[in-house]
Design an enzyme around this catalytic site. Structure first.
Site, PDB file in Angstrom:
ATOM      1  N   LYS A 167       0.846  -1.188   0.000  1.00 56.45           N
ATOM      2  CA  LYS A 167       0.000   0.000   0.000  1.00 56.45           C
ATOM      3  C   LYS A 167       0.884   1.241   0.000  1.00 56.45           C
ATOM      4  O   LYS A 167       1.576   1.522   0.977  1.00 56.45           O
ATOM      5  CB  LYS A 167      -0.909   0.059   1.232  1.00 56.45           C
ATOM      6  CG  LYS A 167      -1.966   1.186   1.119  1.00 56.45           C
ATOM      7  CD  LYS A 167      -2.558   1.569   2.447  1.00 56.45           C
ATOM      8  CE  LYS A 167      -1.823   2.705   3.119  1.00 56.45           C
ATOM      9  NZ  LYS A 167      -1.908   4.013   2.390  1.00 56.45           N
TER      10      LYS A 167
ATOM     11  N   GLU B  50      10.851   0.918   9.650  1.00 54.87           N
ATOM     12  CA  GLU B  50      11.802   2.014   9.435  1.00 54.87           C
ATOM     13  C   GLU B  50      11.044   3.287   9.733  1.00 54.87           C
ATOM     14  O   GLU B  50      10.172   3.698   8.970  1.00 54.87           O
ATOM     15  CB  GLU B  50      12.343   1.995   8.004  1.00 54.87           C
ATOM     16  CG  GLU B  50      13.602   2.828   7.830  1.00 54.87           C
ATOM     17  CD  GLU B  50      13.329   4.242   7.358  1.00 54.87           C
ATOM     18  OE1 GLU B  50      13.078   5.115   8.240  1.00 54.87           O
ATOM     19  OE2 GLU B  50      13.368   4.480   6.155  1.00 54.87           O
TER      20      GLU B  50
ATOM     21  N   CYS C  67      14.032  11.098   6.080  1.00 51.32           N
ATOM     22  CA  CYS C  67      14.203  10.696   7.476  1.00 51.32           C
ATOM     23  C   CYS C  67      15.651  10.711   7.914  1.00 51.32           C
ATOM     24  O   CYS C  67      15.944  10.663   9.114  1.00 51.32           O
ATOM     25  CB  CYS C  67      13.567   9.334   7.726  1.00 51.32           C
ATOM     26  SG  CYS C  67      14.010   8.095   6.501  1.00 51.32           S
TER      27      CYS C  67
ATOM     28  N   GLU D   1      10.567  15.286  14.947  1.00 51.50           N
ATOM     29  CA  GLU D   1      10.798  15.291  13.500  1.00 51.50           C
ATOM     30  C   GLU D   1       9.962  16.382  12.831  1.00 51.50           C
ATOM     31  O   GLU D   1       8.735  16.388  12.949  1.00 51.50           O
ATOM     32  CB  GLU D   1      10.447  13.921  12.912  1.00 51.50           C
ATOM     33  CG  GLU D   1      10.916  13.735  11.497  1.00 51.50           C
ATOM     34  CD  GLU D   1      10.780  12.292  11.029  1.00 51.50           C
ATOM     35  OE1 GLU D   1      11.680  11.819  10.321  1.00 51.50           O
ATOM     36  OE2 GLU D   1       9.774  11.639  11.360  1.00 51.50           O
TER      37      GLU D   1
END
Length: 517
Positions: free
Chosen positions: A195, A270, A304, A404
């Site tokens: 997906k 991850e 990231c 983040e």
């Protein structure tokens, strides 16, 4: 057993609809057939202009169930294919993707807003290289050599596929992340249901089309599209999955871990990153400045592993800040096809507003934006653009330092000693990547040893290669993408122990019973 060459639909392109059209030709790929979901329509938006690129009917739980069933049906044959047969199919896939390189670049830029220079120079060729790598790696799934460890048995190790893998890929590198999910899984003999992010499905559908044209059997690779709550949750919750692989935020990863735990599904995660960029007093400052700007602005900071926290020795801090600010001010924002564009928009207006909100909060708490910190107007007002931003005077425990941002924002903080610099770098929940900048081999090796991150660069920041693993420490998840190490995550080990003597009563039977005459 041979793998059939399935090319019956090779001339049907899911990308033939004009980019300005309203409905795509297909929104899923299940069991070797392209189809359309019947759930709510979703728009793919060009974030550089705000225009609708495509509208598609999203999938639902029934599509997910059909895709998992197709993958389950395809698994026995694919898992028993020889390494050479799987390798041949993946080499054919690499050739198909190479032939479609321009189309992949165009679609990737449309859905993400990233400059064509980035997609053509990094995203697409990097994805093809990864396919080529796994085409070779498929032929060397090694186990431990056979040996006699008990004296009267021979032990050997079989490395076997796991089963059906359900994977969820993010929106920042749609094609590359799809490849990172699909290739190690199928190279190892698994089948997969993937997906992609609901706002960036276009190149994943092209990948599915290339898989079909390359002769990868029906059901080995399946794609479903839709939102996380509707489609992602249904996929992760399927009791027929042997493994779930997810790339995305740590918060979402924790939700997925909870769903997978219900069925005891193996996990590969991850997750987020907040990479430190440590500049010692003996570093080449020009190189560090250029590295910091490139490393923090790659993909508009939506990476990231992007450099987000620059810890700089106090003796060179002011010079570093001035150099970064000067270079950032020269960065040109623009649309995808403008060859002068250095920085594209954020992937969505929602993401832009999140970035802007985090910077505004940091400034309100006492930090200062040396440059940037604003949403541009004028010709860029219709897109999800944000100025390259350098922040100073932020507290180590503030959200702009610890959380983040996923945007073109770099925070710079001074330190006085090597111990302090490395401690500050590790003082964060994340541990995906880090870099150290120094002219000393001793400092370089110390930083490599002490920085708590899955990747540590010395005097550089960002480069990746297919032969080496990518994955995190701490809240950045576990499991590896790329490299032969990722095949470990997509295989399971079986110990086979063969008795050599033919004796009826074994020596170890004495601990259970004694034979009586």
């Amino acid at each position: 057993m041979g793998i059939p060459n399935r090319t019956s639909h090779a001339n049907r392109s899911v990308s033939q609809v004009d980019p300005g059209g309203t409905v795509s030709e297909a929104s899923n790929y299940i069991g070797g057939s392209f189809g359309r979901g019947s759930a709510e329509p979703l728009d793919v938006i060009d974030p550089a202009t705000g225009a609708v690129v495509r509208t598609y009917g999203s999938d639902d739980a029934s599509s997910v169930a059909a895709a998992v069933a197709a993958a389950s049906a395809a698994y026995p044959e694919w898992s028993r294919a020889t390494p050479a047969e799987r390798s041949g199919a993946l080499h054919a896939l690499a050739a198909e993707l190479t032939a479609r390189e321009d189309e992949l670049v165009t679609q990737e830029c449309l859905q993400t807003g990233k400059p064509r220079r980035l997609a053509a120079g990094f995203d697409v060729p990097g994805s093809i290289d990864n396919v080529q790598f796994f085409a070779g790696a498929a032929r060397r799934l090694d186990g431990m050599a056979s040996g006699e460890y008990s004296g009267d048995h021979t032990s050997s190790i079989r490395r076997e596929p796991i089963g059906v893998v359900g994977s969820i890929a993010p929106w920042n590198y749609p094609l590359q992340m799809a490849v990172w999910k699909v290739l190690p899984a199928i190279a190892a003999g698994n089948t997969i249901v993937l997906k992609p992010a609901e706002n960036t499905p276009l190149t994943t559908m092209l990948l599915a089309e290339a898989c079909e044209a390359a002769g990868i059997p029906a059901g080995v690779v399946n794609v479903v599209n839709g939102t996380g709550p509707a489609v992602g949750s249904a996929l992760v919750s399927s009791p027929d999955l042997a493994m779930t692989s997810f790339t995305g935020s740590t918060a979402t990863g924790r939700v997925i871990a909870g769903l997978a735990a219900v069925n005891g599904t193996r996990l590969h995660l991850e997750l987020g990153g907040k990479a430190p960029f440590v500049v010692f007093d003996d570093a080449d400052l020009d190189a560090a400045v250029h590295g910091a700007v490139a490393g923090s602005l790659i993909n508009t900071g939506q990476d990231c592993t992007a450099a987000t926290r620059a810890y700089v020795h106090r003796s060179v801090f002011d010079e570093f800040v001035a150099g970064v600010a000067d270079l950032m001010r020269g960065i040109r924002l623009g649309t995808q096809d403008d060859p002068d564009t250095d920085l594209g928009p954020l992937v969505s207006f929602r993401q832009r507003d999140k970035v802007a909100g985090m910077v505004e909060k940091a400034v309100a708490e006492g930090a200062r934006a040396v440059c940037g910190g604003t949403i541009p107007g004028g010709a860029l007002a219709d897109g999800a653009f944000y100025e390259p931003t350098l922040i100073v005077d932020a507290a180590q425990d503030s959200s702009i330092v610890q959380d983040e941002v996923f945007g073109p924002v770099l925070v710079a903080i001074p330190f006085d000693t090597d111990d302090e610099g490395l401690a500050l770098a590790n003082d964060c929940p994340f541990g995906l990547a880090a870099s150290a900048w120094t002219g000393s081999v001793f400092r370089a090796h110390r930083a490599a040893r002490e920085l708590a991150a899955g990747t540590v660069w010395i005097n550089d920041h960002i480069p990746i290669i297919s032969e080496m693993p990518h994955g995190g420490y701490k809240a950045s998840g576990y499991g590896k993408d790329m490299s032969a190490y990722s095949l470990d995550d997509y295989t399971q080990l079986k110990h086979v122990m063969t008795e050599l003597t033919g004796a009826v009563q074994k020596d170890w039977h004495d601990v259970v019973f004694t034979t009586r005459s």
